[in-house]
Design an enzyme around this catalytic site. Sequence first.
Site, PDB file in Angstrom:
ATOM      1  N   HIS A   1       1.750   4.793  -2.717  1.00  0.00           N
ATOM      2  CA  HIS A   1       1.947   6.237  -2.532  1.00  0.00           C
ATOM      3  C   HIS A   1       3.299   6.664  -3.095  1.00  0.00           C
ATOM      4  O   HIS A   1       3.404   7.700  -3.750  1.00  0.00           O
ATOM      5  CB  HIS A   1       1.892   6.601  -1.045  1.00  0.00           C
TER       6      HIS A   1
ATOM      7  N   HIS B   1       0.840  -1.205   0.000  1.00  0.00           N
ATOM      8  CA  HIS B   1       0.000   0.000   0.000  1.00  0.00           C
ATOM      9  C   HIS B   1       0.876   1.258   0.000  1.00  0.00           C
ATOM     10  O   HIS B   1       0.681   2.175  -0.815  1.00  0.00           O
ATOM     11  CB  HIS B   1      -0.913  -0.020   1.227  1.00  0.00           C
ATOM     12  N   GLU B   2       1.845   1.292   0.905  1.00  0.00           N
ATOM     13  CA  GLU B   2       2.684   2.496   1.021  1.00  0.00           C
ATOM     14  C   GLU B   2       3.459   2.749  -0.267  1.00  0.00           C
ATOM     15  O   GLU B   2       3.628   3.900  -0.685  1.00  0.00           O
ATOM     16  CB  GLU B   2       3.652   2.349   2.205  1.00  0.00           C
TER      17      GLU B   2
ATOM     18  N   HIS C   1      -5.114   7.769  -1.924  1.00  0.00           N
ATOM     19  CA  HIS C   1      -6.070   6.786  -1.418  1.00  0.00           C
ATOM     20  C   HIS C   1      -7.262   6.652  -2.354  1.00  0.00           C
ATOM     21  O   HIS C   1      -7.724   7.638  -2.928  1.00  0.00           O
ATOM     22  CB  HIS C   1      -6.547   7.179  -0.017  1.00  0.00           C
TER      23      HIS C   1
END
Lengths: 81, 406
Positions: free
Chosen positions: B119, B115-116, B125
């Site tokens: 970014h 997930h990170e 998101h």
Amino acid sequence: SAPSDSSALIYLSQYGYISASRGNSSQLLDERSYKKAIEDFQSFAGIDVTGQLDPVTLETMTLPRCGVKDKVGTGDNRAKR
Amino acid sequence: YALQGSRWKVKDLTYKISKYPGKLKRGDVDKEIQRAFNVWSGYTDLTFTPKSGQVHIEIRFETGEHGDGDPFDGPGGTLAHAYFPVFGGDAHFDASESWSINSYRGTNLFQVAAHEFGHSLGLSHSDVRQALMAPFYRGYDPLFSLDTDDVEGIQALYGKKTKKDTPSFDDDNDDQDGEFDESPSNEKKTPAPPSVDQSLCADPKFDTIFNSAEGYTYVFKGDKYWRLTEESIAPGYPKKISETWPGLEGNIDAAFTYKNGKTYFFKGSKYWRYKGRKMDGDYPKEISEGFTGIPDNLDAALVWSGNGKIYFYKGSKFWRFDPSQRPPVKSTYPKPISNWDGVPDNLNAAFQWTNGYTYFYKGNAYYRFNDRAFAVDVTNPPFPRSTAYWWFGCKSAPAGTIGTSD
């Protein structure tokens, strides 16, 4: 404000639903903007959009999550040229 | 999905882990971090290479205030944060969390890291709940795969994948019938013998049947396997399971390929996960660990087209496993197999074929299940039919309805 209100305000500020300057001065945040921020969060989190700090909303705010803001690059805090 | 507005100009990115968490082995963390990057390189031409010195993405496990003005808050709450490309792409993880690997306990490092890194690559998101880029941690998902929303997001930034991974299933040299090279490396393959193996005609009962991610159908029996064609068995089979899926045992109970493209094999109390013919981590693991709520010594397993969930069968009962739910098996399971109208108990195998129908096998016979009618199809000749005749191309076997060997 009730404790849940103030922690919710911090949460909404932390994750980009209220601009940081407003989050630091809760008394200056009008009720309509606050409700809109809650609605935006509820919509983003996929829960019922009530505009109220109902139990589901408060519980969702306690879930483990990523620290990056949900709302970024909206231009809300950009000065108009 | 939502794009933050910045992206990397290059596709070959480097990273380093400057500060490790306390309770995990460094080597394990390295593996999980690379796996998390691979989630994104699987759908784009991005590459991620560990390196010392100056790198694109720096990874650190930190507690409390750690120099960027965004302090961590201890266990729970905020798990990690990362910076978009325009801000450097670095990823910070809260070292106070109980980071875990392939476990329902603690917080899964692989999923949070993947997930990170989304970014770090420029994704914000997503408001799609099942997307990896949704902001909330959803618990350990042993069958994790990117959502379509994530794939569309990353490909909007970096384009679709044009290069194949190396070394992977897809990169093997094709042989005569289009399958991957199963011979040892650097050895020239001998042509497949033209005759079709008859051993399944003599005894058509087998252990398991499944489709590979590439669309081939395989039948496992003992320590051997066969590839099926549209009408019978492909030439050159049987082959040894252990030669094609190194580390996998024979006498497999059940198998399926999930939507993440990975194939899961079950035997006794253990299961293995493969990506193509390569074991996808340290296996075997306990079924009770990766598939909580599912019993050992299974009869069959399949991914049902009706809802995309995984069904396990044993004796007269079945279990539904939904990796996105907690718990993944509802308390209302197991349920009787008689709920599947016309399907017998004590199955040998089951799967969904490429034609969209679900097939159940018992003894020397099979049943075709109509997923819309939710019952075994009414046909002429009716089911059960001979597996040997209809699946293995054995012309000496009966074409009509037969009883099972039981």
